[in-house]
Design a protein around this motif. Structure first.
Motif, PDB file in Angstrom:
ATOM      1  N   LEU A 128      -1.920  -2.706  11.986  1.00  0.00           N
ATOM      2  CA  LEU A 128      -1.752  -1.977  10.735  1.00  0.00           C
ATOM      3  C   LEU A 128      -0.777  -2.669   9.792  1.00  0.00           C
ATOM      4  O   LEU A 128      -0.717  -2.332   8.615  1.00  0.00           O
ATOM      5  N   VAL A 129       0.011  -3.605  10.310  1.00  0.00           N
ATOM      6  CA  VAL A 129       0.972  -4.334   9.482  1.00  0.00           C
ATOM      7  C   VAL A 129       0.219  -5.355   8.643  1.00  0.00           C
ATOM      8  O   VAL A 129      -0.720  -5.996   9.104  1.00  0.00           O
ATOM      9  N   THR A 130       0.621  -5.510   7.394  1.00  0.00           N
ATOM     10  CA  THR A 130      -0.029  -6.509   6.543  1.00  0.00           C
ATOM     11  C   THR A 130       0.149  -7.900   7.142  1.00  0.00           C
ATOM     12  O   THR A 130       1.190  -8.205   7.748  1.00  0.00           O
ATOM     13  N   LEU A 131      -0.854  -8.730   6.950  1.00  0.00           N
ATOM     14  CA  LEU A 131      -0.847 -10.048   7.585  1.00  0.00           C
ATOM     15  C   LEU A 131       0.312 -10.900   7.085  1.00  0.00           C
ATOM     16  O   LEU A 131       0.956 -11.615   7.851  1.00  0.00           O
ATOM     17  N   GLY A 132       0.603 -10.824   5.794  1.00  0.00           N
ATOM     18  CA  GLY A 132       1.723 -11.599   5.259  1.00  0.00           C
ATOM     19  C   GLY A 132       3.050 -11.167   5.852  1.00  0.00           C
ATOM     20  O   GLY A 132       3.885 -12.006   6.228  1.00  0.00           O
ATOM     21  N   GLY A 133       3.268  -9.861   5.957  1.00  0.00           N
ATOM     22  CA  GLY A 133       4.500  -9.371   6.562  1.00  0.00           C
ATOM     23  C   GLY A 133       4.609  -9.733   8.025  1.00  0.00           C
ATOM     24  O   GLY A 133       5.707 -10.044   8.525  1.00  0.00           O
ATOM     25  N   ALA A 134       3.474  -9.699   8.730  1.00  0.00           N
ATOM     26  CA  ALA A 134       3.485 -10.046  10.151  1.00  0.00           C
ATOM     27  C   ALA A 134       3.853 -11.511  10.363  1.00  0.00           C
ATOM     28  O   ALA A 134       4.686 -11.829  11.228  1.00  0.00           O
ATOM     29  N   THR A 135       3.252 -12.406   9.588  1.00  0.00           N
ATOM     30  CA  THR A 135       3.572 -13.834   9.749  1.00  0.00           C
ATOM     31  C   THR A 135       5.012 -14.120   9.352  1.00  0.00           C
ATOM     32  O   THR A 135       5.681 -14.948   9.976  1.00  0.00           O
ATOM     33  N   LEU A 136       5.501 -13.444   8.330  1.00  0.00           N
ATOM     34  CA  LEU A 136       6.906 -13.637   7.933  1.00  0.00           C
ATOM     35  C   LEU A 136       7.852 -13.210   9.053  1.00  0.00           C
ATOM     36  O   LEU A 136       8.847 -13.894   9.340  1.00  0.00           O
ATOM     37  N   SER A 137       7.540 -12.089   9.692  1.00  0.00           N
ATOM     38  CA  SER A 137       8.398 -11.637  10.796  1.00  0.00           C
ATOM     39  C   SER A 137       8.347 -12.613  11.960  1.00  0.00           C
ATOM     40  O   SER A 137       9.375 -12.869  12.611  1.00  0.00           O
ATOM     41  N   TRP A 138       7.175 -13.186  12.250  1.00  0.00           N
ATOM     42  CA  TRP A 138       7.082 -14.159  13.336  1.00  0.00           C
ATOM     43  C   TRP A 138       7.867 -15.429  13.007  1.00  0.00           C
ATOM     44  O   TRP A 138       8.490 -16.012  13.887  1.00  0.00           O
ATOM     45  N   TYR A 139       7.795 -15.871  11.757  1.00  0.00           N
ATOM     46  CA  TYR A 139       8.605 -17.021  11.362  1.00  0.00           C
ATOM     47  C   TYR A 139      10.089 -16.719  11.550  1.00  0.00           C
ATOM     48  O   TYR A 139      10.851 -17.546  12.069  1.00  0.00           O
ATOM     49  N   THR A 140      10.508 -15.543  11.127  1.00  0.00           N
ATOM     50  CA  THR A 140      11.914 -15.168  11.223  1.00  0.00           C
ATOM     51  C   THR A 140      12.380 -15.128  12.677  1.00  0.00           C
ATOM     52  O   THR A 140      13.516 -15.494  12.993  1.00  0.00           O
ATOM     53  N   LEU A 141      11.490 -14.705  13.574  1.00  0.00           N
ATOM     54  CA  LEU A 141      11.863 -14.562  14.980  1.00  0.00           C
ATOM     55  C   LEU A 141      11.702 -15.845  15.778  1.00  0.00           C
ATOM     56  O   LEU A 141      12.555 -16.177  16.611  1.00  0.00           O
ATOM     57  N   PHE A 142      10.609 -16.576  15.540  1.00  0.00           N
ATOM     58  CA  PHE A 142      10.207 -17.629  16.490  1.00  0.00           C
ATOM     59  C   PHE A 142      10.328 -19.051  15.970  1.00  0.00           C
ATOM     60  O   PHE A 142       9.931 -19.983  16.670  1.00  0.00           O
ATOM     61  N   THR A 143      10.848 -19.271  14.791  1.00  0.00           N
ATOM     62  CA  THR A 143      11.044 -20.650  14.344  1.00  0.00           C
ATOM     63  C   THR A 143      12.044 -21.340  15.267  1.00  0.00           C
ATOM     64  O   THR A 143      13.147 -20.831  15.487  1.00  0.00           O
ATOM     65  N   PRO A 144      11.685 -22.500  15.831  1.00  0.00           N
ATOM     66  CA  PRO A 144      12.547 -23.125  16.859  1.00  0.00           C
ATOM     67  C   PRO A 144      13.953 -23.454  16.364  1.00  0.00           C
ATOM     68  O   PRO A 144      14.913 -23.350  17.123  1.00  0.00           O
ATOM     69  N   GLU A 145      14.101 -23.879  15.101  1.00  0.00           N
ATOM     70  CA  GLU A 145      15.410 -24.329  14.633  1.00  0.00           C
ATOM     71  C   GLU A 145      16.333 -23.176  14.246  1.00  0.00           C
ATOM     72  O   GLU A 145      17.510 -23.166  14.609  1.00  0.00           O
ATOM     73  N   TYR A 146      15.820 -22.203  13.509  1.00  0.00           N
ATOM     74  CA  TYR A 146      16.702 -21.175  12.967  1.00  0.00           C
ATOM     75  C   TYR A 146      16.175 -19.759  13.187  1.00  0.00           C
ATOM     76  O   TYR A 146      16.655 -18.814  12.561  1.00  0.00           O
ATOM     77  N   GLY A 147      15.202 -19.563  14.067  1.00  0.00           N
ATOM     78  CA  GLY A 147      14.685 -18.233  14.329  1.00  0.00           C
ATOM     79  C   GLY A 147      15.708 -17.354  15.025  1.00  0.00           C
ATOM     80  O   GLY A 147      16.614 -17.834  15.731  1.00  0.00           O
ATOM     81  N   ALA A 148      15.569 -16.044  14.840  1.00  0.00           N
ATOM     82  CA  ALA A 148      16.523 -15.113  15.432  1.00  0.00           C
ATOM     83  C   ALA A 148      16.519 -15.196  16.953  1.00  0.00           C
ATOM     84  O   ALA A 148      17.583 -15.146  17.599  1.00  0.00           O
ATOM     85  N   LEU A 149      15.332 -15.325  17.556  1.00  0.00           N
ATOM     86  CA  LEU A 149      15.263 -15.399  19.019  1.00  0.00           C
ATOM     87  C   LEU A 149      15.676 -16.762  19.551  1.00  0.00           C
ATOM     88  O   LEU A 149      15.974 -16.895  20.742  1.00  0.00           O
ATOM     89  N   ALA A 150      15.668 -17.780  18.684  1.00  0.00           N
ATOM     90  CA  ALA A 150      16.071 -19.117  19.132  1.00  0.00           C
ATOM     91  C   ALA A 150      17.547 -19.167  19.507  1.00  0.00           C
ATOM     92  O   ALA A 150      17.987 -20.089  20.207  1.00  0.00           O
ATOM     93  N   GLN A 151      18.316 -18.185  19.046  1.00  0.00           N
ATOM     94  CA  GLN A 151      19.735 -18.144  19.409  1.00  0.00           C
ATOM     95  C   GLN A 151      19.936 -17.703  20.858  1.00  0.00           C
ATOM     96  O   GLN A 151      20.998 -17.941  21.436  1.00  0.00           O
ATOM     97  N   PHE A 152      18.913 -17.047  21.433  1.00  0.00           N
ATOM     98  CA  PHE A 152      19.050 -16.497  22.789  1.00  0.00           C
ATOM     99  C   PHE A 152      18.045 -17.096  23.768  1.00  0.00           C
ATOM    100  O   PHE A 152      18.302 -17.101  24.972  1.00  0.00           O
ATOM    101  N   LEU A 153      16.892 -17.562  23.277  1.00  0.00           N
ATOM    102  CA  LEU A 153      15.843 -18.088  24.136  1.00  0.00           C
ATOM    103  C   LEU A 153      15.483 -19.500  23.708  1.00  0.00           C
ATOM    104  O   LEU A 153      15.733 -19.906  22.571  1.00  0.00           O
ATOM    105  N   THR A 154      14.875 -20.240  24.638  1.00  0.00           N
ATOM    106  CA  THR A 154      14.364 -21.568  24.314  1.00  0.00           C
ATOM    107  C   THR A 154      12.962 -21.429  23.740  1.00  0.00           C
ATOM    108  O   THR A 154      12.023 -21.071  24.451  1.00  0.00           O
ATOM    109  N   ILE A 155      12.815 -21.685  22.460  1.00  0.00           N
ATOM    110  CA  ILE A 155      11.523 -21.581  21.779  1.00  0.00           C
ATOM    111  C   ILE A 155      10.864 -22.950  21.781  1.00  0.00           C
ATOM    112  O   ILE A 155      11.473 -23.929  21.330  1.00  0.00           O
ATOM    113  N   PRO A 156       9.645 -23.074  22.315  1.00  0.00           N
ATOM    114  CA  PRO A 156       8.962 -24.376  22.287  1.00  0.00           C
ATOM    115  C   PRO A 156       8.789 -24.876  20.849  1.00  0.00           C
ATOM    116  O   PRO A 156       8.648 -24.072  19.917  1.00  0.00           O
TER     117      PRO A 156
END
Length: 278
Positions: free
Chosen positions: A106-134
């Motif tokens: 139900l989430v708009t596709l643009g908002g969904a991809t933006l959230s994934w970028y924010t979370l999973f970008t290897p260099e500066y993503g939010a989860l990259a601070q705690f996990l090893t992102i490929p």
């Protein structure tokens, strides 16, 4: 004469299909025989676009990427849909869990991809601070895996609802009889639940195949076909041909080929599943 009322009642639906599906498809076939940029005067070239298409290494490369995407996404989509539906069946939190699974669709596709970028970008993503992102932004395999995971996240809730609807239609008396006869949970699932869920499995396989062969949006917004063409699926190749290279006639030929491949794969899978019922 007996069939005349049936035809009259179905006429509105047939007209709708003809206007919004059949006519556009015939128009696409007509466009595929043109050399046309969208701005210039179209020039009829017959089957030249199809000849160029089948001689283009980029087309075969994008077809191979699409097949790899389908081999990764389709078994996970079908398997996880059935597994989660079975695991949630009868649980006190069943409705809440299914609503959470369906929510990403139900989430708009643009908002969904933006959230994934924010979370999973290897260099500066939010989860990259705690996990090893490929390094999915630099390595082709991980980029394809990221697109597969995003697609599953978006559509898995729908698959769970389809599998759950079929699961609830199975008579409980059959399972109770199996348990009385000494069958365990695994035997009951293998010999009773899974065969009776075959129609839902067939539907999910066809839907998953269509999602795989016609995937485009996730690739366009997450990877733009990169890195180095590793995620250039047929849908993105179609976009490049039509709206970056301005070869709309050639892009129409790609559209026809994608549709025929989708129909071919869906028909072959349905035949295999029906053959397994016999």
């Amino acid at each position: 004469m007996r069939r005349l009322p049936l035809f009259l009642f179905s006429l509105p639906a047939l007209l709708t299909l003809g206007v919004f599906i059949l006519y556009p498809f015939l128009d696409v076939i007509r466009f595929s025989t043109w050399d046309w940029s969208g701005l210039s005067e179209p020039k009829p070239v017959g089957l030249k676009n199809y000849r160029d298409l089948f001689q283009d290494p980029a087309f075969w490369g994008s077809l191979w990427v699409t097949l790899k995407f389908m081999l990764l996404a389709l078994p996970l989509f079908v398997g996880l849909s059935i597994a989660l539906a079975v695991a949630l069946e009868g649980a006190p939190y069943e409705r809440f869990a299914k609503s959470l699974l369906f929510l990403p669709g139900l989430v708009t596709l643009g908002g969904a991809t933006l959230s994934w970028y924010t979370l999973f970008t290897p260099e500066y993503g939010a989860l990259a601070q705690f996990l090893t992102i490929p390094p999915w932004d630099r390595e082709g395999f991980w980029a394809l895996v990221m697109v597969v995971l995003f697609t599953l996240w978006r559509h898995l809730g729908y698959g769970v609802l389809v599998a759950s609807a079929r699961l609830k239609a199975i008579p409980k008396s059959l399972l109770e009889a199996a348990y009385v006869d000494g069958a365990g949970p695994l035997e009951a699932f293998r010999y009773i639940v899974l065969p009776l869920m075959r129609p839902a499995v067939a539907f999910l396989v066809v839907v998953g195949t269509i999602l795989s062969l016609q995937s485009y949006s996730a690739v366009f917004l997450l990877t733009r076909g990169g890195p180095y063409g590793a995620t250039r699926v047929l849908g993105y190749y179609l976009y490049e041909s039509g709206f970056e290279n301005f070869r709309l006639g050639y892009a129409a030929a790609v559209t026809v080929v994608i549709l025929l491949l989708t129909l071919l794969f869906a028909y072959a899978q349905l035949r295999l599943l029906r053959h397994g019922e016999e």
